[in-house]
Design a protein around this motif. Structure first.
Motif, PDB file in Angstrom:
ATOM      1  N   LEU A 196      -1.801  -1.543  -3.742  1.00  0.00           N
ATOM      2  CA  LEU A 196      -3.029  -0.781  -3.557  1.00  0.00           C
ATOM      3  C   LEU A 196      -2.695   0.690  -3.399  1.00  0.00           C
ATOM      4  O   LEU A 196      -1.736   1.051  -2.723  1.00  0.00           O
ATOM      5  N   SER A 197      -3.516   1.527  -4.009  1.00  0.00           N
ATOM      6  CA  SER A 197      -3.320   2.968  -3.936  1.00  0.00           C
ATOM      7  C   SER A 197      -4.180   3.550  -2.828  1.00  0.00           C
ATOM      8  O   SER A 197      -5.368   3.270  -2.741  1.00  0.00           O
TER       9      SER A 197
ATOM     10  N   VAL B 121       0.855  -1.190   0.000  1.00  0.00           N
ATOM     11  CA  VAL B 121       0.000   0.000   0.000  1.00  0.00           C
ATOM     12  C   VAL B 121       0.887   1.234   0.000  1.00  0.00           C
ATOM     13  O   VAL B 121       1.841   1.313   0.771  1.00  0.00           O
ATOM     14  N   SER B 122       0.562   2.178  -0.871  1.00  0.00           N
ATOM     15  CA  SER B 122       1.255   3.460  -0.850  1.00  0.00           C
ATOM     16  C   SER B 122       0.289   4.543  -1.295  1.00  0.00           C
ATOM     17  O   SER B 122      -0.809   4.256  -1.756  1.00  0.00           O
ATOM     18  N   LYS B 123       0.720   5.794  -1.175  1.00  0.00           N
ATOM     19  CA  LYS B 123      -0.144   6.897  -1.584  1.00  0.00           C
ATOM     20  C   LYS B 123      -0.016   7.192  -3.073  1.00  0.00           C
ATOM     21  O   LYS B 123      -0.713   8.040  -3.604  1.00  0.00           O
ATOM     22  N   ASP B 124       0.845   6.470  -3.769  1.00  0.00           N
ATOM     23  CA  ASP B 124       1.001   6.650  -5.213  1.00  0.00           C
ATOM     24  C   ASP B 124      -0.262   6.213  -5.945  1.00  0.00           C
ATOM     25  O   ASP B 124      -0.998   5.346  -5.470  1.00  0.00           O
ATOM     26  N   ASP B 125      -0.482   6.785  -7.124  1.00  0.00           N
ATOM     27  CA  ASP B 125      -1.677   6.427  -7.888  1.00  0.00           C
ATOM     28  C   ASP B 125      -1.488   5.091  -8.615  1.00  0.00           C
ATOM     29  O   ASP B 125      -0.390   4.538  -8.669  1.00  0.00           O
TER      30      ASP B 125
ATOM     31  N   GLU C 121      -1.536   4.336 -11.777  1.00  0.00           N
ATOM     32  CA  GLU C 121      -0.642   4.390 -12.933  1.00  0.00           C
ATOM     33  C   GLU C 121       0.810   4.205 -12.493  1.00  0.00           C
ATOM     34  O   GLU C 121       1.568   3.448 -13.097  1.00  0.00           O
ATOM     35  N   SER C 122       1.183   4.858 -11.408  1.00  0.00           N
ATOM     36  CA  SER C 122       2.527   4.722 -10.853  1.00  0.00           C
ATOM     37  C   SER C 122       2.782   3.278 -10.414  1.00  0.00           C
ATOM     38  O   SER C 122       3.861   2.730 -10.649  1.00  0.00           O
ATOM     39  N   HIS C 123       1.784   2.676  -9.800  1.00  0.00           N
ATOM     40  CA  HIS C 123       1.916   1.284  -9.363  1.00  0.00           C
ATOM     41  C   HIS C 123       2.123   0.348 -10.543  1.00  0.00           C
ATOM     42  O   HIS C 123       2.955  -0.565 -10.476  1.00  0.00           O
ATOM     43  N   CYS C 124       1.379   0.556 -11.617  1.00  0.00           N
ATOM     44  CA  CYS C 124       1.520  -0.301 -12.800  1.00  0.00           C
ATOM     45  C   CYS C 124       2.941  -0.220 -13.354  1.00  0.00           C
ATOM     46  O   CYS C 124       3.532  -1.246 -13.713  1.00  0.00           O
ATOM     47  N   LYS C 125       3.498   0.975 -13.421  1.00  0.00           N
ATOM     48  CA  LYS C 125       4.869   1.152 -13.900  1.00  0.00           C
ATOM     49  C   LYS C 125       5.862   0.448 -12.972  1.00  0.00           C
ATOM     50  O   LYS C 125       6.804  -0.202 -13.425  1.00  0.00           O
ATOM     51  N   PHE C 126       5.650   0.577 -11.658  1.00  0.00           N
ATOM     52  CA  PHE C 126       6.531  -0.029 -10.664  1.00  0.00           C
ATOM     53  C   PHE C 126       6.477  -1.557 -10.770  1.00  0.00           C
ATOM     54  O   PHE C 126       7.519  -2.225 -10.744  1.00  0.00           O
ATOM     55  N   ILE C 127       5.271  -2.109 -10.911  1.00  0.00           N
ATOM     56  CA  ILE C 127       5.097  -3.560 -11.040  1.00  0.00           C
ATOM     57  C   ILE C 127       5.817  -4.068 -12.278  1.00  0.00           C
ATOM     58  O   ILE C 127       6.521  -5.088 -12.233  1.00  0.00           O
ATOM     59  N   LYS C 128       5.641  -3.359 -13.377  1.00  0.00           N
ATOM     60  CA  LYS C 128       6.276  -3.768 -14.631  1.00  0.00           C
ATOM     61  C   LYS C 128       7.800  -3.674 -14.524  1.00  0.00           C
ATOM     62  O   LYS C 128       8.505  -4.598 -14.916  1.00  0.00           O
ATOM     63  N   LYS C 129       8.299  -2.572 -13.981  1.00  0.00           N
ATOM     64  CA  LYS C 129       9.743  -2.355 -13.881  1.00  0.00           C
ATOM     65  C   LYS C 129      10.430  -3.435 -13.053  1.00  0.00           C
ATOM     66  O   LYS C 129      11.495  -3.934 -13.410  1.00  0.00           O
ATOM     67  N   TYR C 130       9.806  -3.807 -11.912  1.00  0.00           N
ATOM     68  CA  TYR C 130      10.427  -4.770 -10.999  1.00  0.00           C
ATOM     69  C   TYR C 130       9.847  -6.174 -11.113  1.00  0.00           C
ATOM     70  O   TYR C 130      10.198  -7.055 -10.327  1.00  0.00           O
TER      71      TYR C 130
ATOM     72  N   THR D 129      -6.046   4.326   4.845  1.00  0.00           N
ATOM     73  CA  THR D 129      -5.482   3.093   5.416  1.00  0.00           C
ATOM     74  C   THR D 129      -4.111   3.358   6.022  1.00  0.00           C
ATOM     75  O   THR D 129      -3.797   2.854   7.100  1.00  0.00           O
ATOM     76  N   ILE D 130      -3.322   4.163   5.339  1.00  0.00           N
ATOM     77  CA  ILE D 130      -1.976   4.490   5.810  1.00  0.00           C
ATOM     78  C   ILE D 130      -2.024   5.106   7.207  1.00  0.00           C
ATOM     79  O   ILE D 130      -1.262   4.720   8.095  1.00  0.00           O
ATOM     80  N   LYS D 131      -2.945   6.030   7.413  1.00  0.00           N
ATOM     81  CA  LYS D 131      -3.069   6.652   8.731  1.00  0.00           C
ATOM     82  C   LYS D 131      -3.699   5.703   9.741  1.00  0.00           C
ATOM     83  O   LYS D 131      -3.335   5.722  10.920  1.00  0.00           O
ATOM     84  N   ALA D 132      -4.627   4.856   9.304  1.00  0.00           N
ATOM     85  CA  ALA D 132      -5.258   3.890  10.216  1.00  0.00           C
ATOM     86  C   ALA D 132      -4.218   2.932  10.799  1.00  0.00           C
ATOM     87  O   ALA D 132      -4.315   2.538  11.960  1.00  0.00           O
ATOM     88  N   TYR D 133      -3.218   2.588  10.005  1.00  0.00           N
ATOM     89  CA  TYR D 133      -2.154   1.697  10.471  1.00  0.00           C
ATOM     90  C   TYR D 133      -1.001   2.465  11.116  1.00  0.00           C
ATOM     91  O   TYR D 133       0.016   1.884  11.482  1.00  0.00           O
ATOM     92  N   LYS D 134      -1.171   3.789  11.226  1.00  0.00           N
ATOM     93  CA  LYS D 134      -0.186   4.661  11.881  1.00  0.00           C
ATOM     94  C   LYS D 134       1.206   4.559  11.251  1.00  0.00           C
ATOM     95  O   LYS D 134       2.229   4.485  11.943  1.00  0.00           O
ATOM     96  N   VAL D 135       1.241   4.557   9.917  1.00  0.00           N
ATOM     97  CA  VAL D 135       2.508   4.487   9.203  1.00  0.00           C
ATOM     98  C   VAL D 135       2.763   5.760   8.392  1.00  0.00           C
ATOM     99  O   VAL D 135       3.590   5.776   7.482  1.00  0.00           O
ATOM    100  N   TRP D 136       2.071   6.846   8.732  1.00  0.00           N
ATOM    101  CA  TRP D 136       2.312   8.160   8.134  1.00  0.00           C
ATOM    102  C   TRP D 136       2.943   9.021   9.216  1.00  0.00           C
ATOM    103  O   TRP D 136       2.356   9.207  10.282  1.00  0.00           O
TER     104      TRP D 136
END
Length: 90
Positions: free
Chosen positions: A27-28, A5-9, A11-20, A34-41
């Protein structure tokens, strides 16, 4: 199942998945719900500059949605092996 999970959109995730060539779901969370609910911000520092960002973390969650184990301020090197070893120890 493994999710990232990240705050990236998406489209960014698709590029990252393809690259690596990832085989996990990303999940965007652009609104940080969710990021704040898990206290990771939180406050971070890089090259002397302070900013808000994601505190890289891993959560192992059971089928009843209970957190079994969490790792915070994760360093990528050897982390996957650490998590796998923990799972094998259960």
């Amino acid at each position: 199942e493994i999710y990232g999970v990240s705050k990236d959109d998406n489209e960014s995730h698709c590029k990252f998945i393809k690259k690596y060539k990832l085989k996990i779901n990303l999940l965007s969370d652009e609104k940080l719900k969710t990021i704040k609910a898990y206290k990771v911000w939180g406050k971070k520092m890089f090259m002397g500059k302070k900013f808000m960002g994601i505190i890289r973390s891993t959560f192992l969650i059971d089928k009843n949605k209970k957190i079994i184990k969490s790792w915070t301020s994760v360093k990528v090197k050897d982390h996957a092996e650490e998590v796998l070893n923990f799972i094998k120890s259960l």
